[in-house]
Design a protein around this motif. Structure first.
Motif, mmCIF file in Angstrom:
data_model
loop_
_atom_site.group_PDB
_atom_site.id
_atom_site.type_symbol
_atom_site.label_atom_id
_atom_site.label_comp_id
_atom_site.label_asym_id
_atom_site.label_seq_id
_atom_site.Cartn_x
_atom_site.Cartn_y
_atom_site.Cartn_z
ATOM 1 N N ASN A 51 -0.038 3.653 5.000
ATOM 2 C CA ASN A 51 -0.915 3.649 5.751
ATOM 3 C C ASN A 51 -1.510 2.187 6.091
ATOM 4 O OD1 ASN A 51 -0.821 6.479 6.473
ATOM 5 N ND2 ASN A 51 -2.304 6.812 4.465
ATOM 6 N N LEU A 52 -1.616 2.025 7.362
ATOM 7 C CA LEU A 52 -2.095 0.500 7.488
ATOM 8 C C LEU A 52 -3.678 0.460 8.151
ATOM 9 C CD1 LEU A 52 0.592 -1.296 9.302
ATOM 10 C CD2 LEU A 52 0.253 -1.313 6.919
ATOM 11 N N SER A 53 -4.603 -0.492 7.512
ATOM 12 C CA SER A 53 -5.931 -0.353 7.908
ATOM 13 C C SER A 53 -5.949 -1.721 8.359
ATOM 14 C CB SER A 53 -6.817 0.049 6.883
ATOM 15 O OG SER A 53 -6.632 1.301 6.457
ATOM 16 N N LEU A 54 -7.020 -2.037 9.144
ATOM 17 C CA LEU A 54 -7.480 -3.406 9.881
ATOM 18 C C LEU A 54 -8.713 -3.684 9.673
ATOM 19 C CD1 LEU A 54 -5.916 -2.810 13.590
ATOM 20 C CD2 LEU A 54 -4.522 -3.386 11.182
ATOM 21 N N SER A 55 -9.026 -5.031 9.296
ATOM 22 C CA SER A 55 -10.083 -5.519 8.943
ATOM 23 C C SER A 55 -10.415 -6.828 9.872
ATOM 24 C CB SER A 55 -10.294 -5.912 7.447
ATOM 25 O OG SER A 55 -11.673 -6.587 7.339
ATOM 26 N N LEU A 56 -11.563 -6.597 10.777
ATOM 27 C CA LEU A 56 -12.118 -7.685 11.777
ATOM 28 C C LEU A 56 -12.249 -8.912 11.149
ATOM 29 C CD1 LEU A 56 -12.185 -8.316 14.823
ATOM 30 C CD2 LEU A 56 -14.520 -7.649 14.700
ATOM 31 N N VAL A 57 -11.733 -10.068 11.555
ATOM 32 C CA VAL A 57 -12.322 -11.376 10.886
ATOM 33 C C VAL A 57 -13.100 -12.067 12.032
ATOM 34 C CG1 VAL A 57 -11.362 -13.701 10.413
ATOM 35 C CG2 VAL A 57 -10.015 -11.777 9.804
ATOM 36 N N GLY A 58 -14.239 -12.550 11.359
ATOM 37 C CA GLY A 58 -15.225 -13.345 12.132
ATOM 38 C C GLY A 58 -14.717 -14.356 13.082
ATOM 39 N N LEU A 59 -15.433 -14.693 14.250
ATOM 40 C CA LEU A 59 -14.962 -15.879 14.982
ATOM 41 C C LEU A 59 -15.001 -17.022 14.497
ATOM 42 C CD1 LEU A 59 -16.866 -14.655 18.373
ATOM 43 C CD2 LEU A 59 -14.391 -14.336 17.791
ATOM 44 N N GLU A 60 -16.235 -17.323 13.755
ATOM 45 C CA GLU A 60 -16.352 -18.720 12.903
ATOM 46 C C GLU A 60 -15.503 -18.829 11.559
ATOM 47 O OE1 GLU A 60 -17.363 -21.165 14.995
ATOM 48 O OE2 GLU A 60 -17.943 -19.978 16.471
ATOM 49 N N ASP A 61 -15.074 -17.772 11.406
ATOM 50 C CA ASP A 61 -14.424 -17.780 9.860
ATOM 51 C C ASP A 61 -13.123 -18.505 9.737
ATOM 52 O OD1 ASP A 61 -13.550 -17.237 7.032
ATOM 53 O OD2 ASP A 61 -13.830 -15.099 7.241
ATOM 54 N N ASP A 62 -13.383 -19.512 8.906
ATOM 55 C CA ASP A 62 -11.941 -20.177 8.736
ATOM 56 C C ASP A 62 -11.400 -20.169 7.367
ATOM 57 O OD1 ASP A 62 -14.049 -21.610 7.638
ATOM 58 O OD2 ASP A 62 -13.379 -23.638 8.612
ATOM 59 N N THR A 63 -11.955 -19.280 6.572
ATOM 60 C CA THR A 63 -11.559 -19.351 5.155
ATOM 61 C C THR A 63 -10.315 -18.532 5.100
ATOM 62 O OG1 THR A 63 -12.596 -17.040 4.867
ATOM 63 C CG2 THR A 63 -13.623 -18.832 4.446
ATOM 64 N N VAL A 64 -9.466 -18.729 4.174
ATOM 65 C CA VAL A 64 -8.171 -18.292 3.722
ATOM 66 C C VAL A 64 -8.083 -17.058 2.685
ATOM 67 C CG1 VAL A 64 -5.845 -18.929 2.989
ATOM 68 C CG2 VAL A 64 -7.110 -20.636 4.146
ATOM 69 N N SER A 65 -7.778 -15.914 3.343
ATOM 70 C CA SER A 65 -7.955 -14.887 2.444
ATOM 71 C C SER A 65 -7.033 -14.817 1.224
ATOM 72 C CB SER A 65 -7.546 -13.575 3.136
ATOM 73 O OG SER A 65 -8.232 -13.389 4.376
ATOM 74 N N ALA A 66 -7.384 -14.708 -0.080
ATOM 75 C CA ALA A 66 -6.703 -14.739 -1.244
ATOM 76 C C ALA A 66 -5.633 -13.544 -1.162
ATOM 77 C CB ALA A 66 -7.440 -14.940 -2.287
ATOM 78 N N ALA A 67 -5.034 -13.431 -2.440
ATOM 79 C CA ALA A 67 -4.231 -12.075 -2.606
ATOM 80 C C ALA A 67 -5.242 -11.059 -3.003
ATOM 81 C CB ALA A 67 -3.022 -12.271 -3.628
ATOM 82 N N VAL A 68 -5.168 -9.650 -2.566
ATOM 83 C CA VAL A 68 -6.106 -8.737 -2.782
ATOM 84 C C VAL A 68 -5.251 -7.362 -2.813
ATOM 85 C CG1 VAL A 68 -7.779 -7.470 -1.936
ATOM 86 C CG2 VAL A 68 -7.719 -9.756 -1.140
ATOM 87 N N GLU A 69 -5.416 -6.814 -4.215
ATOM 88 C CA GLU A 69 -4.885 -5.890 -4.675
ATOM 89 C C GLU A 69 -5.464 -4.821 -5.250
ATOM 90 O OE1 GLU A 69 -0.649 -4.053 -6.760
ATOM 91 O OE2 GLU A 69 -0.756 -6.139 -5.713
ATOM 92 N N VAL A 70 -5.750 -3.799 -5.180
ATOM 93 C CA VAL A 70 -6.584 -2.736 -5.660
ATOM 94 C C VAL A 70 -5.704 -1.554 -5.961
ATOM 95 C CG1 VAL A 70 -8.692 -1.522 -5.901
ATOM 96 C CG2 VAL A 70 -8.740 -3.760 -4.688
ATOM 97 N N ASN A 71 -5.716 -0.933 -7.115
ATOM 98 C CA ASN A 71 -5.263 0.328 -7.356
ATOM 99 C C ASN A 71 -6.477 1.319 -7.974
ATOM 100 O OD1 ASN A 71 -5.727 -0.573 -10.275
ATOM 101 N ND2 ASN A 71 -3.458 -0.813 -10.545
ATOM 102 N N GLN A 72 -6.022 2.497 -8.505
ATOM 103 C CA GLN A 72 -7.087 3.342 -8.683
ATOM 104 C C GLN A 72 -7.660 3.132 -10.276
ATOM 105 O OE1 GLN A 72 -4.451 6.835 -9.194
ATOM 106 N NE2 GLN A 72 -5.342 7.786 -7.251
ATOM 107 N N ALA A 73 -6.952 2.692 -11.132
ATOM 108 C CA ALA A 73 -7.259 1.905 -12.421
ATOM 109 C C ALA A 73 -8.598 0.900 -12.242
ATOM 110 C CB ALA A 73 -6.352 1.495 -13.187
ATOM 111 N N ARG A 74 -8.083 -0.152 -11.409
ATOM 112 C CA ARG A 74 -9.217 -1.038 -11.028
ATOM 113 C C ARG A 74 -10.482 -0.518 -10.226
ATOM 114 N NH1 ARG A 74 -7.810 -6.837 -7.658
ATOM 115 N NH2 ARG A 74 -9.924 -7.874 -7.914
ATOM 116 N N LEU A 75 -10.102 0.285 -9.202
ATOM 117 C CA LEU A 75 -11.186 0.896 -8.415
ATOM 118 C C LEU A 75 -12.293 1.590 -9.423
ATOM 119 C CD1 LEU A 75 -12.336 1.621 -5.513
ATOM 120 C CD2 LEU A 75 -10.864 3.548 -5.933
ATOM 121 N N LEU A 76 -11.781 2.390 -10.349
ATOM 122 C CA LEU A 76 -12.551 3.054 -11.219
ATOM 123 C C LEU A 76 -13.162 2.363 -12.557
ATOM 124 C CD1 LEU A 76 -10.852 6.709 -11.168
ATOM 125 C CD2 LEU A 76 -12.682 5.769 -9.887
ATOM 126 N N GLY A 77 -12.466 1.099 -12.677
ATOM 127 C CA GLY A 77 -12.847 0.156 -13.694
ATOM 128 C C GLY A 77 -12.316 0.583 -15.180
#
Length: 285
Positions: A224-250
């Motif tokens: 499944n694909l989900s979209l996240s809106l980027v702000g108009l003035e946001d010029d930051t570079v998104s880092a690698a993001v990955e979350v699994n169940q273990a990381r989500l629950l700590g």
């Protein structure tokens, strides 16, 4: 007689003095007016002639010679992409016209970013940059940012799915950022960016490279694909993001216990009187 002559002389001198005073006042007024005019000219902003639309023009309308007017625009504040000549605006005459891509108001300068190339329509193909492709992503009210996406916005694309057989530690449900800062060129079947309000869309078309098309197609087919809106003035570079169940629950993954094979011990039993004794002997295979 001398008295009359003296009186006339005095009156004449008075009139001459008054005339000199009036002339001096006139010259001072003229000098002040000239100085004010020079100051106004120094503060005046130079202007240039550019083409603008005579009336409000909506997305998809063709721009003809009857729709444009020449206006004066302050040269230091001239926006990029204006048209300053008929040859630039209508290079092929009235045979190949430009089409409005974004709504324009009366007397608004015509910008290259708001109109198509001569002879092209208002379709998505006219919006794509060189080397880019259009790819449609299926969305709903949650994955499509509640319908607030519009053409021209930029988004991050996240993939959610199950990973099996690659790494026992990472196996399971995973959400990962797969594409960052992607430009939207159309929402559903329209590329008009001037829509007001939220619209629940079914597809969002983005502008990506051929490699990104392959990645998005694979991601859409396997999760499944989900979209996240980027702000108009946001010029930051998104880092690698990955979350699994273990990381989500700590949950910290535990390393598997190493099974230590116990040393084999061989014994024999022998009786010594009334007592039974075990004696260790070498093991034989």
């Amino acid at each position: 007689m001398r008295a009359v002559f003296g009186l006339v002389l005095i009156v004449g001198m008075g009139l001459a003095g008054f005339a000199i005073y009036m002339v001096q006042g006139y010259f001072e007024q003229q000098n002040q007016a000239i100085a004010a005019q020079q100051a106004a000219m120094a503060e005046a902003v130079p202007t240039v002639e550019v083409f603008a639309v005579k009336r409000q023009m909506a997305y998809g309308e063709q721009i003809t010679a009857d729709d444009v007017v020449v206006i004066k625009y302050a040269e230091p504040y001239l926006p990029e992409g204006v048209f300053r000549s008929t040859e630039a605006l209508f290079p092929s005459g009235q045979d190949e016209l430009r089409v409005v891509l974004r709504q324009m108001e009366e007397n608004e300068p015509i910008l290259a970013a708001k109109v198509s190339d001569p002879g092209q329509g208002a379709g998505i193909a006219s919006l794509l940059q060189r080397g880019m492709r259009a790819f449609a992503i299926e969305v709903d009210v949650s994955s499509g940012v509640s319908g607030f996406l519009r053409p021209g916005d930029r988004i991050d694309v996240y993939w959610s799915g199950r990973v099996n057989g690659f790494d026992s530690v990472q196996d399971g449900e995973v959400t990962k950022l797969i594409q960052a800062n992607v430009e939207i060129v159309a929402v559903d079947q329209t590329a008009e960016s001037d829509r007001v309000g939220a619209t629940i869309a079914r597809t969002v078309t983005v502008q990506v490279s051929p490699d990104q098309v392959a990645a998005l197609a694979q991601a859409q087919a396997t999760g499944n694909l989900s979209l996240s809106l980027v702000g108009l003035e946001d010029d930051t570079v998104s880092a690698a993001v990955e979350v699994n169940q273990a990381r989500l629950l700590g949950i910290v993954p535990q390393a598997p216990e190493v099974q230590v094979e116990a040393e084999e011990i061989c014994t024999i039993r022998t009786r010594r009187g009334a007592e039974v004794v075990e004696i260790t002997i070498p093991c034989t295979e």
